[in-house]
Scaffold this motif. Sequence first.
Motif, PDB file in Angstrom:
ATOM      1  N   UNK A  89       0.771  -1.031  -0.154  1.00  0.00           N
ATOM      2  CA  UNK A  89      -0.140   0.047  -0.101  1.00  0.00           C
ATOM      3  C   UNK A  89       0.962   1.280   0.106  1.00  0.00           C
ATOM      4  N   UNK A  90       0.506   2.120  -0.607  1.00  0.00           N
ATOM      5  CA  UNK A  90       1.267   3.438  -0.815  1.00  0.00           C
ATOM      6  C   UNK A  90       0.639   4.339   0.328  1.00  0.00           C
ATOM      7  N   UNK A  91       1.634   5.014   1.032  1.00  0.00           N
ATOM      8  CA  UNK A  91       1.130   5.733   2.168  1.00  0.00           C
ATOM      9  C   UNK A  91       0.959   7.237   1.636  1.00  0.00           C
ATOM     10  N   UNK A  92       0.195   7.467   0.787  1.00  0.00           N
ATOM     11  CA  UNK A  92      -0.126   8.838   0.573  1.00  0.00           C
ATOM     12  C   UNK A  92      -1.475   9.351   1.146  1.00  0.00           C
ATOM     13  N   UNK A  93      -1.755   8.705   1.927  1.00  0.00           N
ATOM     14  CA  UNK A  93      -2.936   9.070   2.818  1.00  0.00           C
ATOM     15  C   UNK A  93      -3.348   7.932   4.040  1.00  0.00           C
ATOM     16  N   UNK A  94      -3.885   8.460   5.169  1.00  0.00           N
ATOM     17  CA  UNK A  94      -3.939   7.865   6.386  1.00  0.00           C
ATOM     18  C   UNK A  94      -4.615   6.421   6.002  1.00  0.00           C
ATOM     19  N   UNK A  95      -3.882   5.323   6.675  1.00  0.00           N
ATOM     20  CA  UNK A  95      -4.449   3.825   6.542  1.00  0.00           C
ATOM     21  C   UNK A  95      -4.835   3.326   7.873  1.00  0.00           C
ATOM     22  N   UNK A  96      -6.097   2.761   8.015  1.00  0.00           N
ATOM     23  CA  UNK A  96      -6.643   2.124   9.158  1.00  0.00           C
ATOM     24  C   UNK A  96      -6.453   0.595   9.076  1.00  0.00           C
ATOM     25  N   UNK A  97      -5.905  -0.174   9.858  1.00  0.00           N
ATOM     26  CA  UNK A  97      -5.712  -1.514   9.719  1.00  0.00           C
ATOM     27  C   UNK A  97      -6.472  -2.130  10.807  1.00  0.00           C
ATOM     28  N   UNK A  98      -7.268  -3.224  10.429  1.00  0.00           N
ATOM     29  CA  UNK A  98      -8.140  -3.734  11.136  1.00  0.00           C
ATOM     30  C   UNK A  98      -8.908  -5.033  10.519  1.00  0.00           C
ATOM     31  N   UNK A  99      -9.852  -5.748  11.404  1.00  0.00           N
ATOM     32  CA  UNK A  99     -10.629  -6.700  10.872  1.00  0.00           C
ATOM     33  C   UNK A  99     -11.835  -6.245  10.382  1.00  0.00           C
ATOM     34  N   UNK A 100     -12.447  -5.023  10.513  1.00  0.00           N
ATOM     35  CA  UNK A 100     -13.652  -4.390  10.027  1.00  0.00           C
ATOM     36  C   UNK A 100     -13.528  -4.424   8.456  1.00  0.00           C
ATOM     37  N   UNK A 101     -14.492  -4.707   7.543  1.00  0.00           N
ATOM     38  CA  UNK A 101     -14.020  -4.652   6.442  1.00  0.00           C
ATOM     39  C   UNK A 101     -14.121  -3.347   5.911  1.00  0.00           C
ATOM     40  N   UNK A 102     -14.583  -2.109   6.528  1.00  0.00           N
ATOM     41  CA  UNK A 102     -14.284  -0.843   6.035  1.00  0.00           C
ATOM     42  C   UNK A 102     -13.032  -0.489   6.228  1.00  0.00           C
ATOM     43  N   UNK A 103     -11.953  -1.194   6.947  1.00  0.00           N
ATOM     44  CA  UNK A 103     -10.598  -0.711   6.885  1.00  0.00           C
ATOM     45  C   UNK A 103      -9.905  -0.640   5.818  1.00  0.00           C
ATOM     46  N   UNK A 104      -8.977   0.172   5.627  1.00  0.00           N
ATOM     47  CA  UNK A 104      -8.051   0.633   4.525  1.00  0.00           C
ATOM     48  C   UNK A 104      -7.532  -0.879   4.353  1.00  0.00           C
ATOM     49  N   UNK A 105      -6.609  -1.531   5.212  1.00  0.00           N
ATOM     50  CA  UNK A 105      -6.267  -2.620   5.268  1.00  0.00           C
ATOM     51  C   UNK A 105      -6.844  -3.820   6.082  1.00  0.00           C
ATOM     52  N   UNK A 128      -4.959  -0.572  14.348  1.00  0.00           N
ATOM     53  CA  UNK A 128      -4.004   0.447  14.261  1.00  0.00           C
ATOM     54  C   UNK A 128      -4.135   1.406  12.859  1.00  0.00           C
ATOM     55  N   UNK A 129      -3.282   2.702  12.970  1.00  0.00           N
ATOM     56  CA  UNK A 129      -3.493   3.607  12.063  1.00  0.00           C
ATOM     57  C   UNK A 129      -2.163   3.959  11.870  1.00  0.00           C
ATOM     58  N   UNK A 130      -2.004   4.331  10.453  1.00  0.00           N
ATOM     59  CA  UNK A 130      -0.648   4.894   9.755  1.00  0.00           C
ATOM     60  C   UNK A 130      -1.101   6.308   9.273  1.00  0.00           C
ATOM     61  N   UNK A 131      -0.300   6.990   9.830  1.00  0.00           N
ATOM     62  CA  UNK A 131      -0.772   8.584   9.455  1.00  0.00           C
ATOM     63  C   UNK A 131       0.564   9.406   8.718  1.00  0.00           C
ATOM     64  N   UNK A 132       0.388   9.907   7.395  1.00  0.00           N
ATOM     65  CA  UNK A 132       1.499  10.467   6.701  1.00  0.00           C
ATOM     66  C   UNK A 132       1.579  11.976   7.506  1.00  0.00           C
ATOM     67  N   UNK A 133       2.653  12.573   7.908  1.00  0.00           N
ATOM     68  CA  UNK A 133       2.660  13.753   8.242  1.00  0.00           C
ATOM     69  C   UNK A 133       3.943  14.413   7.425  1.00  0.00           C
ATOM     70  N   UNK A 134       3.867  15.708   7.665  1.00  0.00           N
ATOM     71  CA  UNK A 134       5.119  16.330   6.830  1.00  0.00           C
ATOM     72  C   UNK A 134       6.483  15.879   7.281  1.00  0.00           C
ATOM     73  N   UNK A 135       6.527  15.366   8.779  1.00  0.00           N
ATOM     74  CA  UNK A 135       7.934  14.775   9.356  1.00  0.00           C
ATOM     75  C   UNK A 135       7.989  13.439   8.894  1.00  0.00           C
ATOM     76  N   UNK A 136       7.018  12.812   8.504  1.00  0.00           N
ATOM     77  CA  UNK A 136       7.195  11.178   8.332  1.00  0.00           C
ATOM     78  C   UNK A 136       5.637  10.523   8.488  1.00  0.00           C
ATOM     79  N   UNK A 137       5.752   9.342   8.706  1.00  0.00           N
ATOM     80  CA  UNK A 137       4.756   8.618   8.959  1.00  0.00           C
ATOM     81  C   UNK A 137       4.518   7.896  10.237  1.00  0.00           C
ATOM     82  N   UNK A 138       3.393   8.268  10.922  1.00  0.00           N
ATOM     83  CA  UNK A 138       3.419   7.763  12.384  1.00  0.00           C
ATOM     84  C   UNK A 138       2.401   6.469  12.493  1.00  0.00           C
TER      85      UNK A 138
END
Length: 218
Positions: free
Chosen positions: A22-38, A50-60
Amino acid sequence: MEHEDEFPVLVAQDGPLNGQRWSLNHTLVVGRDPSCDIHVQDRQVSRFHARLTPTPEGVTLEDLGSKNGTNHNGVELSAPVMLQDGDLLGIALAQQFIFLTSDATMPLAQGGTRSGRLLMDQKSRQVWVKQQQLAPPLSAQQFKLLWLIYEKQGQVISRSELVSVVWGEEQVAGVSDQALDALIRRLRDRLAVLDPSHQYINTVRGHGLRLDNPPQGE
Protein backbone atom coordinates in the motif's frame (compact mmCIF):
# COMPACT_ATOMS: atom_id res chain seq x y z
CA MET A 1 0.99 15.24 -9.79
CA GLU A 2 3.43 13.36 -7.56
CA HIS A 3 4.55 9.93 -8.72
CA GLU A 4 3.42 7.09 -6.46
CA ASP A 5 7.01 5.89 -6.07
CA GLU A 6 7.79 9.04 -4.09
CA PHE A 7 5.49 7.94 -1.25
CA PRO A 8 6.48 5.52 1.50
CA VAL A 9 5.03 2.03 1.17
CA LEU A 10 3.79 -0.65 3.52
CA VAL A 11 4.50 -4.22 2.44
CA ALA A 12 2.69 -7.20 3.96
CA GLN A 13 4.80 -10.15 5.05
CA ASP A 14 4.02 -13.35 7.00
CA GLY A 15 0.25 -13.50 7.20
CA PRO A 16 -2.89 -13.61 5.06
CA LEU A 17 -1.93 -10.46 3.14
CA ASN A 18 1.64 -11.61 2.32
CA GLY A 19 3.02 -9.81 -0.73
CA GLN A 20 0.44 -7.02 -0.92
CA ARG A 21 1.55 -3.39 -0.61
CA TRP A 22 0.00 0.00 0.00
CA SER A 23 1.22 3.49 -0.83
CA LEU A 24 1.17 5.77 2.22
CA ASN A 25 -0.13 8.87 0.45
CA HIS A 26 -3.04 9.06 2.89
CA THR A 27 -4.00 7.74 6.34
CA LEU A 28 -4.49 3.97 6.49
CA VAL A 29 -6.47 2.13 9.17
CA VAL A 30 -5.63 -1.54 9.75
CA GLY A 31 -8.22 -3.87 11.25
CA ARG A 32 -10.69 -6.72 10.98
CA ASP A 33 -13.61 -4.49 10.00
CA PRO A 34 -14.30 -4.66 6.23
CA SER A 35 -14.34 -0.86 6.09
CA CYS A 36 -10.63 -0.66 7.06
CA ASP A 37 -8.11 0.44 4.43
CA ILE A 38 -6.09 -2.70 5.21
CA HIS A 39 -8.51 -5.50 6.06
CA VAL A 40 -6.97 -8.38 8.06
CA GLN A 41 -9.48 -11.17 8.52
CA ASP A 42 -8.20 -12.80 11.68
CA ARG A 43 -9.75 -13.21 15.14
CA GLN A 44 -6.65 -11.84 16.85
CA VAL A 45 -7.09 -8.52 15.04
CA SER A 46 -9.38 -5.86 16.50
CA ARG A 47 -12.06 -4.27 14.30
CA PHE A 48 -10.04 -1.05 14.19
CA HIS A 49 -6.56 -2.11 15.28
CA ALA A 50 -3.93 0.45 14.22
CA ARG A 51 -3.52 3.59 12.15
CA LEU A 52 -0.70 4.89 9.94
CA THR A 53 -0.72 8.62 9.34
CA PRO A 54 1.54 10.47 6.88
CA THR A 55 2.73 13.84 8.24
CA PRO A 56 5.24 16.43 6.95
CA GLU A 57 7.81 14.86 9.32
CA GLY A 58 7.12 11.25 8.28
CA VAL A 59 4.66 8.43 8.90
CA THR A 60 3.39 7.76 12.42
CA LEU A 61 2.05 4.43 13.65
CA GLU A 62 -0.43 4.24 16.54
CA ASP A 63 -2.39 1.47 18.17
CA LEU A 64 -6.13 2.12 18.37
CA GLY A 65 -6.66 0.42 21.73
CA SER A 66 -6.51 -3.05 20.18
CA LYS A 67 -7.02 -6.15 22.34
CA ASN A 68 -3.85 -7.98 21.24
CA GLY A 69 -1.55 -5.04 20.60
CA THR A 70 0.58 -3.60 17.80
CA ASN A 71 4.30 -4.31 17.66
CA HIS A 72 7.04 -2.03 16.34
CA ASN A 73 10.31 -3.88 15.69
CA GLY A 74 9.25 -6.55 18.18
CA VAL A 75 8.23 -4.13 20.97
CA GLU A 76 4.59 -3.60 21.85
CA LEU A 77 3.47 -0.07 21.09
CA SER A 78 2.45 2.06 24.06
CA ALA A 79 2.44 5.43 22.26
CA PRO A 80 2.52 6.65 18.64
CA VAL A 81 5.90 6.21 16.95
CA MET A 82 7.53 7.74 13.87
CA LEU A 83 8.49 5.00 11.43
CA GLN A 84 11.96 4.58 9.95
CA ASP A 85 12.95 2.83 6.73
CA GLY A 86 12.93 -0.94 7.22
CA ASP A 87 10.84 -0.94 10.41
CA LEU A 88 8.79 -4.07 11.09
CA LEU A 89 5.16 -3.76 12.20
CA GLY A 90 3.14 -6.55 13.79
CA ILE A 91 -0.65 -6.56 14.01
CA ALA A 92 -1.25 -8.89 16.98
CA LEU A 93 0.43 -12.12 15.88
CA ALA A 94 -1.67 -12.29 12.74
CA GLN A 95 0.06 -10.08 10.19
CA GLN A 96 3.49 -8.51 9.79
CA PHE A 97 4.40 -5.56 7.60
CA ILE A 98 7.61 -3.82 6.63
CA PHE A 99 7.73 -0.04 6.18
CA LEU A 100 9.83 1.32 3.30
CA THR A 101 10.38 5.00 2.61
CA SER A 102 10.06 4.50 -1.14
CA ASP A 103 8.62 1.91 -3.47
CA ALA A 104 12.06 1.89 -5.10
CA THR A 105 13.31 0.01 -2.03
CA MET A 106 10.86 -2.87 -2.50
CA PRO A 107 12.70 -6.13 -1.98
CA LEU A 108 13.00 -8.32 -5.05
CA ALA A 109 13.13 -12.05 -4.60
CA GLN A 110 14.76 -12.54 -7.96
CA GLY A 111 17.16 -10.67 -10.20
CA GLY A 112 19.37 -7.81 -9.11
CA THR A 113 23.14 -7.83 -9.03
CA ARG A 114 23.33 -11.24 -7.37
CA SER A 115 22.05 -14.63 -8.37
CA GLY A 116 21.93 -17.84 -6.45
CA ARG A 117 19.79 -19.91 -4.16
CA LEU A 118 20.34 -17.31 -1.45
CA LEU A 119 19.31 -13.71 -2.16
CA MET A 120 19.47 -10.67 0.11
CA ASP A 121 18.09 -7.14 0.08
CA GLN A 122 20.00 -4.77 2.34
CA LYS A 123 17.40 -2.00 2.33
CA SER A 124 14.55 -4.17 3.61
CA ARG A 125 16.82 -6.57 5.53
CA GLN A 126 15.12 -9.52 3.88
CA VAL A 127 16.62 -12.89 2.94
CA TRP A 128 15.34 -15.50 0.49
CA VAL A 129 16.51 -19.09 0.20
CA LYS A 130 15.34 -21.08 -2.82
CA GLN A 131 12.79 -18.32 -3.53
CA GLN A 132 11.29 -18.62 -0.04
CA GLN A 133 11.42 -15.61 2.29
CA LEU A 134 13.12 -16.23 5.61
CA ALA A 135 10.75 -15.43 8.45
CA PRO A 136 10.93 -14.08 11.02
CA PRO A 137 13.70 -11.75 9.79
CA LEU A 138 17.28 -12.32 10.92
CA SER A 139 18.56 -10.44 13.95
CA ALA A 140 20.68 -7.36 13.23
CA GLN A 141 23.91 -9.25 14.01
CA GLN A 142 22.93 -12.25 11.91
CA PHE A 143 22.06 -10.03 8.96
CA LYS A 144 25.33 -8.05 9.21
CA LEU A 145 27.39 -11.24 9.19
CA LEU A 146 25.51 -12.79 6.28
CA TRP A 147 25.53 -9.54 4.28
CA LEU A 148 29.30 -9.24 4.62
CA ILE A 149 30.02 -12.67 3.15
CA TYR A 150 27.18 -12.23 0.62
CA GLU A 151 28.69 -8.99 -0.69
CA LYS A 152 32.06 -10.73 -1.05
CA GLN A 153 30.87 -14.04 -2.48
CA GLY A 154 33.75 -16.41 -3.17
CA GLN A 155 36.12 -14.54 -0.86
CA VAL A 156 37.24 -15.74 2.56
CA ILE A 157 36.38 -13.19 5.26
CA SER A 158 38.64 -13.28 8.31
CA ARG A 159 37.19 -13.74 11.77
CA SER A 160 38.61 -10.38 12.86
CA GLU A 161 36.81 -8.61 10.00
CA LEU A 162 33.59 -10.42 10.84
CA VAL A 163 33.78 -9.33 14.47
CA SER A 164 34.67 -5.76 13.51
CA VAL A 165 31.68 -5.44 11.16
CA VAL A 166 29.13 -7.25 13.32
CA TRP A 167 30.00 -5.82 16.75
CA GLY A 168 31.84 -2.64 15.75
CA GLU A 169 35.55 -1.86 15.97
CA GLU A 170 35.30 -0.49 19.50
CA GLN A 171 33.91 -3.82 20.75
CA VAL A 172 36.41 -6.15 19.02
CA ALA A 173 38.56 -6.79 22.09
CA GLY A 174 35.60 -7.95 24.16
CA VAL A 175 34.12 -10.43 21.68
CA SER A 176 35.11 -14.05 22.31
CA ASP A 177 35.56 -16.78 19.72
CA GLN A 178 32.65 -18.54 21.39
CA ALA A 179 30.36 -15.55 20.78
CA LEU A 180 31.21 -15.51 17.06
CA ASP A 181 30.85 -19.29 16.77
CA ALA A 182 27.44 -19.13 18.48
CA LEU A 183 26.28 -16.43 16.07
CA ILE A 184 27.45 -18.46 13.06
CA ARG A 185 25.71 -21.57 14.39
CA ARG A 186 22.40 -19.74 14.88
CA LEU A 187 22.63 -18.26 11.39
CA ARG A 188 23.33 -21.67 9.84
CA ASP A 189 20.33 -23.08 11.70
CA ARG A 190 18.08 -20.33 10.32
CA LEU A 191 19.16 -20.97 6.72
CA ALA A 192 18.82 -24.72 7.16
CA VAL A 193 15.10 -24.31 7.89
CA LEU A 194 14.52 -23.43 4.23
CA ASP A 195 17.33 -25.53 2.70
CA PRO A 196 18.64 -28.32 4.92
CA SER A 197 20.44 -29.92 1.97
CA HIS A 198 23.15 -27.27 1.65
CA GLN A 199 25.51 -25.42 4.01
CA TYR A 200 25.85 -21.87 2.73
CA ILE A 201 28.35 -20.67 5.35
CA ASN A 202 31.61 -22.56 5.06
CA THR A 203 34.44 -22.37 7.59
CA VAL A 204 37.91 -22.18 6.04
CA ARG A 205 40.08 -23.35 8.91
CA GLY A 206 42.70 -20.86 9.98
CA HIS A 207 41.26 -18.15 7.74
CA GLY A 208 37.58 -17.37 8.21
CA LEU A 209 34.21 -17.78 6.48
CA ARG A 210 33.14 -18.02 2.87
CA LEU A 211 29.66 -18.09 1.32
CA ASP A 212 28.85 -21.05 -0.89
CA ASN A 213 25.82 -19.89 -2.90
CA PRO A 214 24.93 -22.27 -5.76
CA PRO A 215 22.94 -20.98 -8.75
CA GLN A 216 19.17 -21.29 -8.67
CA GLY A 217 17.99 -24.69 -9.81
CA GLU A 218 21.06 -26.63 -8.72
